[in-house]
Design a protein around this motif. Sequence first.
Motif, PDB file in Angstrom:
ATOM      1  N   GLN A 133     -40.127  10.581  -9.437  1.00  0.00           N
ATOM      2  CA  GLN A 133     -41.148   9.692  -9.983  1.00  0.00           C
ATOM      3  C   GLN A 133     -41.183   8.338  -9.276  1.00  0.00           C
ATOM      4  OE1 GLN A 133     -43.567  10.517 -11.970  1.00  0.00           O
ATOM      5  NE2 GLN A 133     -44.429   8.455 -11.861  1.00  0.00           N
ATOM      6  N   GLN A 134     -40.028   7.790  -8.938  1.00  0.00           N
ATOM      7  CA  GLN A 134     -40.021   6.492  -8.254  1.00  0.00           C
ATOM      8  C   GLN A 134     -40.695   6.591  -6.890  1.00  0.00           C
ATOM      9  OE1 GLN A 134     -36.654   4.022  -6.171  1.00  0.00           O
ATOM     10  NE2 GLN A 134     -36.467   3.678  -8.376  1.00  0.00           N
ATOM     11  N   ALA A 135     -40.440   7.674  -6.185  1.00  0.00           N
ATOM     12  CA  ALA A 135     -41.089   7.868  -4.886  1.00  0.00           C
ATOM     13  C   ALA A 135     -42.599   7.999  -5.052  1.00  0.00           C
ATOM     14  CB  ALA A 135     -40.526   9.102  -4.190  1.00  0.00           C
ATOM     15  N   VAL A 136     -43.028   8.708  -6.085  1.00  0.00           N
ATOM     16  CA  VAL A 136     -44.464   8.867  -6.348  1.00  0.00           C
ATOM     17  C   VAL A 136     -45.095   7.505  -6.644  1.00  0.00           C
ATOM     18  CG1 VAL A 136     -46.174   9.896  -7.887  1.00  0.00           C
ATOM     19  CG2 VAL A 136     -44.188  11.238  -7.153  1.00  0.00           C
ATOM     20  N   GLU A 137     -44.420   6.679  -7.432  1.00  0.00           N
ATOM     21  CA  GLU A 137     -44.946   5.346  -7.760  1.00  0.00           C
ATOM     22  C   GLU A 137     -45.034   4.464  -6.519  1.00  0.00           C
ATOM     23  OE1 GLU A 137     -42.326   4.028 -10.817  1.00  0.00           O
ATOM     24  OE2 GLU A 137     -43.166   5.376 -12.345  1.00  0.00           O
ATOM     25  N   ILE A 138     -44.036   4.551  -5.638  1.00  0.00           N
ATOM     26  CA  ILE A 138     -44.087   3.798  -4.383  1.00  0.00           C
ATOM     27  C   ILE A 138     -45.297   4.233  -3.555  1.00  0.00           C
ATOM     28  CG2 ILE A 138     -42.941   3.499  -2.140  1.00  0.00           C
ATOM     29  CD1 ILE A 138     -40.265   3.597  -3.655  1.00  0.00           C
ATOM     30  N   MET A 139     -45.506   5.535  -3.477  1.00  0.00           N
ATOM     31  CA  MET A 139     -46.626   6.041  -2.682  1.00  0.00           C
ATOM     32  C   MET A 139     -47.961   5.681  -3.326  1.00  0.00           C
ATOM     33  SD  MET A 139     -47.167   7.401   0.207  1.00  0.00           S
ATOM     34  CE  MET A 139     -45.592   8.164   0.646  1.00  0.00           C
ATOM     35  N   GLN A 140     -48.018   5.714  -4.636  1.00  0.00           N
ATOM     36  CA  GLN A 140     -49.247   5.332  -5.334  1.00  0.00           C
ATOM     37  C   GLN A 140     -49.611   3.888  -5.013  1.00  0.00           C
ATOM     38  OE1 GLN A 140     -49.138   6.163  -9.508  1.00  0.00           O
ATOM     39  NE2 GLN A 140     -51.087   5.183  -9.936  1.00  0.00           N
ATOM     40  N   GLN A 141     -48.621   2.991  -5.058  1.00  0.00           N
ATOM     41  CA  GLN A 141     -48.865   1.590  -4.746  1.00  0.00           C
ATOM     42  C   GLN A 141     -49.255   1.418  -3.281  1.00  0.00           C
ATOM     43  OE1 GLN A 141     -48.919  -1.129  -6.922  1.00  0.00           O
ATOM     44  NE2 GLN A 141     -49.890  -1.991  -5.087  1.00  0.00           N
ATOM     45  N   SER A 142     -48.638   2.207  -2.415  1.00  0.00           N
ATOM     46  CA  SER A 142     -48.912   2.102  -0.981  1.00  0.00           C
ATOM     47  C   SER A 142     -50.347   2.508  -0.658  1.00  0.00           C
ATOM     48  CB  SER A 142     -47.917   2.958  -0.193  1.00  0.00           C
ATOM     49  OG  SER A 142     -46.586   2.567  -0.474  1.00  0.00           O
ATOM     50  N   ILE A 143     -50.820   3.580  -1.292  1.00  0.00           N
ATOM     51  CA  ILE A 143     -52.216   4.000  -1.097  1.00  0.00           C
ATOM     52  C   ILE A 143     -53.157   2.910  -1.594  1.00  0.00           C
ATOM     53  CG2 ILE A 143     -53.978   5.690  -1.749  1.00  0.00           C
ATOM     54  CD1 ILE A 143     -51.643   7.736  -2.050  1.00  0.00           C
ATOM     55  N   ALA A 144     -52.825   2.345  -2.757  1.00  0.00           N
ATOM     56  CA  ALA A 144     -53.659   1.274  -3.304  1.00  0.00           C
ATOM     57  C   ALA A 144     -53.684   0.064  -2.377  1.00  0.00           C
ATOM     58  CB  ALA A 144     -53.151   0.873  -4.687  1.00  0.00           C
ATOM     59  N   ASP A 145     -52.530  -0.267  -1.787  1.00  0.00           N
ATOM     60  CA  ASP A 145     -52.452  -1.401  -0.869  1.00  0.00           C
ATOM     61  C   ASP A 145     -53.332  -1.195   0.359  1.00  0.00           C
ATOM     62  OD1 ASP A 145     -50.608  -2.585  -2.559  1.00  0.00           O
ATOM     63  OD2 ASP A 145     -48.860  -2.008  -1.357  1.00  0.00           O
ATOM     64  N   VAL A 146     -53.403   0.046   0.827  1.00  0.00           N
ATOM     65  CA  VAL A 146     -54.124   0.340   2.071  1.00  0.00           C
ATOM     66  C   VAL A 146     -55.594   0.661   1.824  1.00  0.00           C
ATOM     67  CG1 VAL A 146     -54.270   1.930   4.038  1.00  0.00           C
ATOM     68  CG2 VAL A 146     -52.033   1.097   3.265  1.00  0.00           C
ATOM     69  N   LEU A 147     -55.860   1.535   0.869  1.00  0.00           N
ATOM     70  CA  LEU A 147     -57.226   2.019   0.653  1.00  0.00           C
ATOM     71  C   LEU A 147     -57.926   1.366  -0.538  1.00  0.00           C
ATOM     72  CD1 LEU A 147     -56.649   5.863   1.197  1.00  0.00           C
ATOM     73  CD2 LEU A 147     -57.385   4.170   2.884  1.00  0.00           C
ATOM     74  N   GLY A 148     -57.151   0.765  -1.440  1.00  0.00           N
ATOM     75  CA  GLY A 148     -57.715   0.205  -2.660  1.00  0.00           C
ATOM     76  C   GLY A 148     -57.353   1.050  -3.866  1.00  0.00           C
ATOM     77  N   GLU A 149     -57.171   0.416  -5.005  1.00  0.00           N
ATOM     78  CA  GLU A 149     -56.719   1.125  -6.200  1.00  0.00           C
ATOM     79  C   GLU A 149     -57.681   2.239  -6.622  1.00  0.00           C
ATOM     80  OE1 GLU A 149     -55.781  -1.422  -9.437  1.00  0.00           O
ATOM     81  OE2 GLU A 149     -54.295  -2.599  -8.322  1.00  0.00           O
ATOM     82  N   GLU A 150     -58.958   2.015  -6.406  1.00  0.00           N
ATOM     83  CA  GLU A 150     -59.953   3.003  -6.825  1.00  0.00           C
ATOM     84  C   GLU A 150     -59.948   4.250  -5.948  1.00  0.00           C
ATOM     85  OE1 GLU A 150     -61.749   0.414  -3.733  1.00  0.00           O
ATOM     86  OE2 GLU A 150     -60.505   0.094  -5.513  1.00  0.00           O
ATOM     87  N   GLN A 151     -59.218   4.201  -4.850  1.00  0.00           N
ATOM     88  CA  GLN A 151     -59.166   5.336  -3.923  1.00  0.00           C
ATOM     89  C   GLN A 151     -57.913   6.200  -4.112  1.00  0.00           C
ATOM     90  OE1 GLN A 151     -62.419   4.436  -3.398  1.00  0.00           O
ATOM     91  NE2 GLN A 151     -62.069   5.643  -1.557  1.00  0.00           N
ATOM     92  N   VAL A 152     -57.133   5.895  -5.131  1.00  0.00           N
ATOM     93  CA  VAL A 152     -55.914   6.668  -5.404  1.00  0.00           C
ATOM     94  C   VAL A 152     -56.270   7.851  -6.300  1.00  0.00           C
ATOM     95  CG1 VAL A 152     -53.581   6.632  -6.339  1.00  0.00           C
ATOM     96  CG2 VAL A 152     -54.521   4.581  -5.225  1.00  0.00           C
ATOM     97  N   ASP A 153     -56.035   9.060  -5.813  1.00  0.00           N
ATOM     98  CA  ASP A 153     -56.310  10.263  -6.599  1.00  0.00           C
ATOM     99  C   ASP A 153     -55.146  10.593  -7.531  1.00  0.00           C
ATOM    100  OD1 ASP A 153     -58.799  10.686  -5.591  1.00  0.00           O
ATOM    101  OD2 ASP A 153     -58.240  12.301  -4.224  1.00  0.00           O
TER     102      ASP A 153
END
Length: 381
Positions: free
Chosen positions: A291-311
């Motif tokens: 779960q911690q790795a998933v949360e890191i990746m979720q934040q990373s996608i949001a940082d790069v593409l924007g929060e609305e682009q996280v599936d």
Amino acid sequence: MTIMTSIKKQVEETFEYLHQHPEISWEEVETTKYIKRILEENGCEATTFEDCTGVVGKFGNFEKGLPVVAVRADMDALWQEVDGKFQPNHSCGHDAHMAMVLGVLWKLKEQPELEDQVAVKLIFQPAEEKGAGALKMIEKGVIDDVDYLFGIHLRPGQETELGRATPVIVHGATKMIVGEIKGHDAHGARPHQNTNSIEVGAQIVNMIRQIHLDPRVPHSVKMTQFQAGGKNVNIIPGNATFSLDLRAQNNQLMEELTRRVEEILTSLQSLYHTQIEITQTHGIVAAENHQQAVEIMQQSIADVLGEEQVDEPLLTPGGDDFHYYSVNKPSLKATMVGLGCDLGPGLHHPAMTFNPEALISGVDILHRAIINAYQLKQKNQ
């Protein structure tokens, strides 16, 4: 030319080279040499192996006791028919995965202040399509010192759209069973003198279709290969070979599905008074992400593409041997990002294509995941 434009160009050119020079599982010899050269040219310590392909690069300071963050790319191409000819073919995106992980290295190199603050492993793994490369890397001790492990995989358009990404691919378990029906041939006019292996094969197909397990958990089993008989049509074949493909969304259901298939084969031996022997069994475990790795990746996608682009997490019946790493080392914080890239017609289609503009997004997401992992560690200290 800006730094980012330069890296983007390098990644795209590297992808094109790898795409034009595919090598199948365990034969990624030139690919290994090519990547090793790039790693060493960029100041990495590169490790190869005497008994298998694959290469691991180390970037940063491994003497300070820092958490080790690893990024993994698979290397092998498929052996498939393309325009009427069987040949190695990168139709699963592994060429793109390698290019993106090298892009991460180039991006880290553009930040010299990081070199003493990170310990990053770049794992280029062979034989993912055989479901065996990750196990070989585990055997080599590649993840013994790894704390975080990130992977990436291109996704079809119907799963994840271009410009979007999912922080975790929840792959299912897969198993391939290869078997033989053993008997003897008989004359076409004397069917009472043997057991027709084709009829046995047909019964296997009919009976596996009647397996009913928990409908809430995706699963399937089907025959994917069957060979019997020769050139003469007046011979009833007693021998045949067959292959079964089993899928289940979790490892527990795969165990039950396997048991039911084995029971069917045993019962058909008795019914037809013939021998059915399983000659090969291999497969891939289902995802067990952290779960911690998933949360890191979720934040990373949001940082790069924007929060609305996280599936949302992507549930898929496909498999990947990436998950052997976390199954064999439960403390490993691992996840695989699914990258939207307008991929079509589909993974493993001989004419698969995708939008190369997505490559730099993959680089940026993986790079950001490395930075975020270290920032989280510092925050929790």
